[in-house]
Motif scaffolding. Sequence first.
Motif, PDB file in Angstrom:
ATOM      1  N   PRO A  65      43.101  13.835  -6.006  1.00 49.93           N
ATOM      2  CA  PRO A  65      42.058  14.251  -6.946  1.00 49.93           C
ATOM      3  C   PRO A  65      40.832  14.766  -6.201  1.00 49.93           C
ATOM      4  O   PRO A  65      40.557  14.361  -5.067  1.00 49.93           O
ATOM      5  CB  PRO A  65      41.741  12.970  -7.728  1.00 49.93           C
ATOM      6  N   LEU A  66      40.128  15.652  -6.822  1.00 49.40           N
ATOM      7  CA  LEU A  66      38.971  16.285  -6.194  1.00 49.40           C
ATOM      8  C   LEU A  66      37.731  15.446  -6.511  1.00 49.40           C
ATOM      9  O   LEU A  66      36.885  15.812  -7.317  1.00 49.40           O
ATOM     10  CB  LEU A  66      38.818  17.714  -6.726  1.00 49.40           C
ATOM     11  N   GLU A  67      37.629  14.316  -5.830  1.00 55.26           N
ATOM     12  CA  GLU A  67      36.511  13.414  -6.082  1.00 55.26           C
ATOM     13  C   GLU A  67      35.201  14.035  -5.611  1.00 55.26           C
ATOM     14  O   GLU A  67      35.163  14.783  -4.638  1.00 55.26           O
ATOM     15  CB  GLU A  67      36.752  12.082  -5.370  1.00 55.26           C
ATOM     16  N   MET A  68      34.119  13.698  -6.291  1.00 57.49           N
ATOM     17  CA  MET A  68      32.825  14.262  -5.930  1.00 57.49           C
ATOM     18  C   MET A  68      32.413  13.823  -4.525  1.00 57.49           C
ATOM     19  O   MET A  68      31.771  14.590  -3.798  1.00 57.49           O
ATOM     20  CB  MET A  68      31.762  13.856  -6.950  1.00 57.49           C
ATOM     21  N   ARG A  69      32.804  12.645  -4.113  1.00 53.92           N
ATOM     22  CA  ARG A  69      32.520  12.215  -2.739  1.00 53.92           C
ATOM     23  C   ARG A  69      33.231  13.104  -1.736  1.00 53.92           C
ATOM     24  O   ARG A  69      32.695  13.408  -0.663  1.00 53.92           O
ATOM     25  CB  ARG A  69      32.926  10.762  -2.532  1.00 53.92           C
ATOM     26  N   ARG A  70      34.439  13.542  -2.055  1.00 48.95           N
ATOM     27  CA  ARG A  70      35.172  14.439  -1.168  1.00 48.95           C
ATOM     28  C   ARG A  70      34.419  15.771  -1.023  1.00 48.95           C
ATOM     29  O   ARG A  70      34.307  16.311   0.087  1.00 48.95           O
ATOM     30  CB  ARG A  70      36.569  14.689  -1.738  1.00 48.95           C
ATOM     31  N   LEU A  71      33.927  16.286  -2.117  1.00 51.34           N
ATOM     32  CA  LEU A  71      33.155  17.521  -2.052  1.00 51.34           C
ATOM     33  C   LEU A  71      31.881  17.326  -1.247  1.00 51.34           C
ATOM     34  O   LEU A  71      31.454  18.218  -0.492  1.00 51.34           O
ATOM     35  CB  LEU A  71      32.819  18.010  -3.461  1.00 51.34           C
ATOM     36  N   ALA A  72      31.245  16.172  -1.404  1.00 44.83           N
ATOM     37  CA  ALA A  72      30.030  15.885  -0.639  1.00 44.83           C
ATOM     38  C   ALA A  72      30.327  15.805   0.851  1.00 44.83           C
ATOM     39  O   ALA A  72      29.569  16.340   1.676  1.00 44.83           O
ATOM     40  CB  ALA A  72      29.414  14.571  -1.129  1.00 44.83           C
ATOM     41  N   LEU A  73      31.407  15.153   1.219  1.00 46.61           N
ATOM     42  CA  LEU A  73      31.765  15.053   2.634  1.00 46.61           C
ATOM     43  C   LEU A  73      32.115  16.418   3.212  1.00 46.61           C
ATOM     44  O   LEU A  73      31.793  16.714   4.374  1.00 46.61           O
ATOM     45  CB  LEU A  73      32.932  14.081   2.806  1.00 46.61           C
ATOM     46  N   ASP A  74      32.764  17.252   2.417  1.00 47.72           N
ATOM     47  CA  ASP A  74      33.030  18.629   2.858  1.00 47.72           C
ATOM     48  C   ASP A  74      31.718  19.355   3.149  1.00 47.72           C
ATOM     49  O   ASP A  74      31.584  20.057   4.162  1.00 47.72           O
ATOM     50  CB  ASP A  74      33.802  19.393   1.782  1.00 47.72           C
ATOM     51  N   ALA A  75      30.767  19.216   2.244  1.00 47.02           N
ATOM     52  CA  ALA A  75      29.483  19.904   2.417  1.00 47.02           C
ATOM     53  C   ALA A  75      28.742  19.381   3.639  1.00 47.02           C
ATOM     54  O   ALA A  75      28.138  20.160   4.398  1.00 47.02           O
ATOM     55  CB  ALA A  75      28.634  19.733   1.161  1.00 47.02           C
ATOM     56  N   LEU A  76      28.784  18.085   3.866  1.00 44.56           N
ATOM     57  CA  LEU A  76      28.134  17.519   5.048  1.00 44.56           C
ATOM     58  C   LEU A  76      28.812  18.004   6.326  1.00 44.56           C
ATOM     59  O   LEU A  76      28.139  18.296   7.329  1.00 44.56           O
ATOM     60  CB  LEU A  76      28.152  15.992   4.977  1.00 44.56           C
ATOM     61  N   ALA A  77      30.135  18.112   6.298  1.00 46.80           N
ATOM     62  CA  ALA A  77      30.854  18.637   7.460  1.00 46.80           C
ATOM     63  C   ALA A  77      30.467  20.084   7.735  1.00 46.80           C
ATOM     64  O   ALA A  77      30.355  20.501   8.898  1.00 46.80           O
ATOM     65  CB  ALA A  77      32.363  18.519   7.242  1.00 46.80           C
ATOM     66  N   LEU A  78      30.241  20.854   6.678  1.00 43.15           N
ATOM     67  CA  LEU A  78      29.798  22.241   6.851  1.00 43.15           C
ATOM     68  C   LEU A  78      28.410  22.276   7.486  1.00 43.15           C
ATOM     69  O   LEU A  78      28.169  23.066   8.424  1.00 43.15           O
ATOM     70  CB  LEU A  78      29.792  22.947   5.494  1.00 43.15           C
ATOM     71  N   LEU A  79      27.488  21.441   7.016  1.00 43.81           N
ATOM     72  CA  LEU A  79      26.162  21.389   7.634  1.00 43.81           C
ATOM     73  C   LEU A  79      26.265  20.983   9.107  1.00 43.81           C
ATOM     74  O   LEU A  79      25.561  21.539   9.962  1.00 43.81           O
ATOM     75  CB  LEU A  79      25.262  20.416   6.875  1.00 43.81           C
TER      76      LEU A  79
END
Length: 261
Positions: A65-79
């Motif tokens: 599932p596309l959990e919001m925490r997963r999206l947040a961790l993706d964004a932090l990895a991008l930063l």
Amino acid sequence: MLTVAVDGIPLHYRDVGQGLPVLLLHAFSLDGSSFDLQVAALSGRYRFIVPDLRGFGQSPLGEGPLEMRRLALDALALLDALNIDSAVVGGVSMGGYASLALLREDPGRVRGLVLADTQCNADDAAGRDKREATAQQALKEGSASVIHGLVPLLLHAGPESPVGREATRLGLSTTPQAIAAAQRGMASRLDSKDLLARFAGPTLVVVGEHDVLTPVAKAKQMADLVRGARLEIIPGAGHLANQERPEAFNTVLDTFLASLA
């Protein structure tokens, strides 16, 4: 095409402009191009980092599932990959949920917060059931069965407007699996009222005057939780205010970002 690999998934992103870094996370069934009008107008003064979230645009879905925490961790990895210590973090609708998850995960990275046409409440039981029904509908009947019912709710101007046609095009390009994963991920998101009440950073809350999915009352609730938060209501706009009334949206965003830069 710019990508960053997170857990083996190549996530596509745009990195445009210079100055204060601004990370923007898009709404469900869209992709990073939904912020093109903000990037075009304001990238002379700010640096926009705009990913396609997992399963949308040019970014693969991955597993589970596309959990919001997963999206947040993706964004932090991008930063991290871009060596950006902190950024203004903002999102529309589902992107707002992901922004709140990022704030929960690493508040020190959030220089300012922009919450547009979103909410801080978790889904109740009826809301979770509705999202699961939508997930099942997408998997059984295909993306079009969901998207054609969703788009009329997104825009005050309606699905036949230019923005409505673009939202439909992007939604139809999303796989049923991504629709289902995102619906289940949004259903499992945490309530963020306490998180916002603890946040002391600059906050801009924006909502379309005619948003029927996350209406003005929900925007006021978020703004009331953060001391000093700015609430801006965009006249003549629905749930995708940044696309439907870009000039008005860009003005309030520019004013907010200029106060931080």
